[in-house]
Design a protein around this motif. Structure first.
Motif: not given
Ligand SMILES: [Zn+2]
Length: 268
Positions: A28, A72, A104, A107-108, A114-115, A150, A152
């Motif tokens: 993301v 996003y 985050c 998203i996780e 992966r961010i 994740a 980051v």
């Protein structure tokens, strides 16, 4: 008749529920901008437009190269507490790091590991890095449960190859940012206001030493709201610079996704 623009795969705001349900992003991408003065020639939205364009175009390119990436919406409010100008929008550092944490974590929870934060504003950098350090405290590579956390990464939206195009470097409102806005929102650039904008200098020389860190009062650093030479801006360079930025972000996205996810990522 001009062709109607199509929805772009990987751009969350442009996708529908069935498209998102069928999409399995490996990463993301979050553009992080700012709303603040950029001199008499550029709009308040400059940093947000630039971060969004680099992140969205980089995401589209990455998808074309076979890396499923999801971009996003751009965050339009950053950190500007050191501004003496009206409506330089700001939140405080704890709010900002909490916002990034909430995004985050969500998203996780969707299973993405992966961010990438694409930063468009220098005032955000230190707080983004503080957030990343805090994020690592929850568990990172090689620690128990690491596969659930994740990774980051943050990156400046601007390509390291900018100097191939930009002849007058500036940290605010100069040639590069003018070209970036010309590339995506040309109607917002007041070309008749191009000028050489002065930088303010602190009276203490020691503060120019890069080993010292302090927060510049931005209205004194760039008294006209922008700094640097813009009379020389060549509008024909705008697309060239924007393409470099898009390529740069696409390269970062694809590289981050080129190593399979594991509890030791980004180590083998
Ligand atoms: Zn800017």
């Amino acid at each position: 008749m001009t062709e109607r623009p199509q929805p772009r795969p990987g751009i969350l705001e442009e996708m529908t529920l069935p498209e998102i349900e069928a999409f399995e992003p490996e990463i993301v991408v979050i553009p992080v901008g700012s709303t603040e003065p950029h001199g008499p020639h550029l709009p308040y939205g400059t940093d947000t437009f630039a971060a969004r364009a680099a992140a969205e175009q980089g995401t589209v390119l990455a998808n074309e190269r076979g890396t499923p990436a999801l971009c996003y919406p751009a965050l339009a409010v950053g950190l500007n507490v050191n501004f003496g100008w009206p409506f330089a929008l700001s939140m405080k550092v704890p709010t900002f790091t909490q916002l990034l944490t909430d995004l985050c974590e969500e998203i996780e929870s969707w299973g993405v590991r992966r961010i990438l934060l694409v930063n468009g504003h220098g005032g955000n950098t230190a707080a983004i890095q503080a957030f990343q350090r805090n994020w690592a405290h929850r568990g990172c590579a090689g620690m128990p449960g690491a596969e659930d956390h994740a990774f980051v990464c943050s990156v400046l939206r601007r390509s390291p190859r900018n100097s191939e195009v930009v002849r007058h470097p500036s940290n605010h409102g100069g040639e590069a940012e003018t070209l970036e806005v010309l590339a995506v929102r040309p109607e917002l650039v007041r070309t008749e206001k191009f000028d050489e904008f002065p930088f303010g200098e602190p009276a203490l020389d020691i503060l120019d030493n890069p080993r010292l860190h302090w927060v510049r009062p931005w209205h004194l650093h760039v008294p006209r709201g922008a700094g640097g030479e813009t009379r020389d801006v060549r509008p024909e360079d705008a697309d060239k610079l924007q393409a470099l930025n898009a390529e740069w972000i696409a390269d970062v996205i694809c590289d981050l996704c080129s190593l399979p996810w594991s509890a030791r990522y980004p180590y083998e």
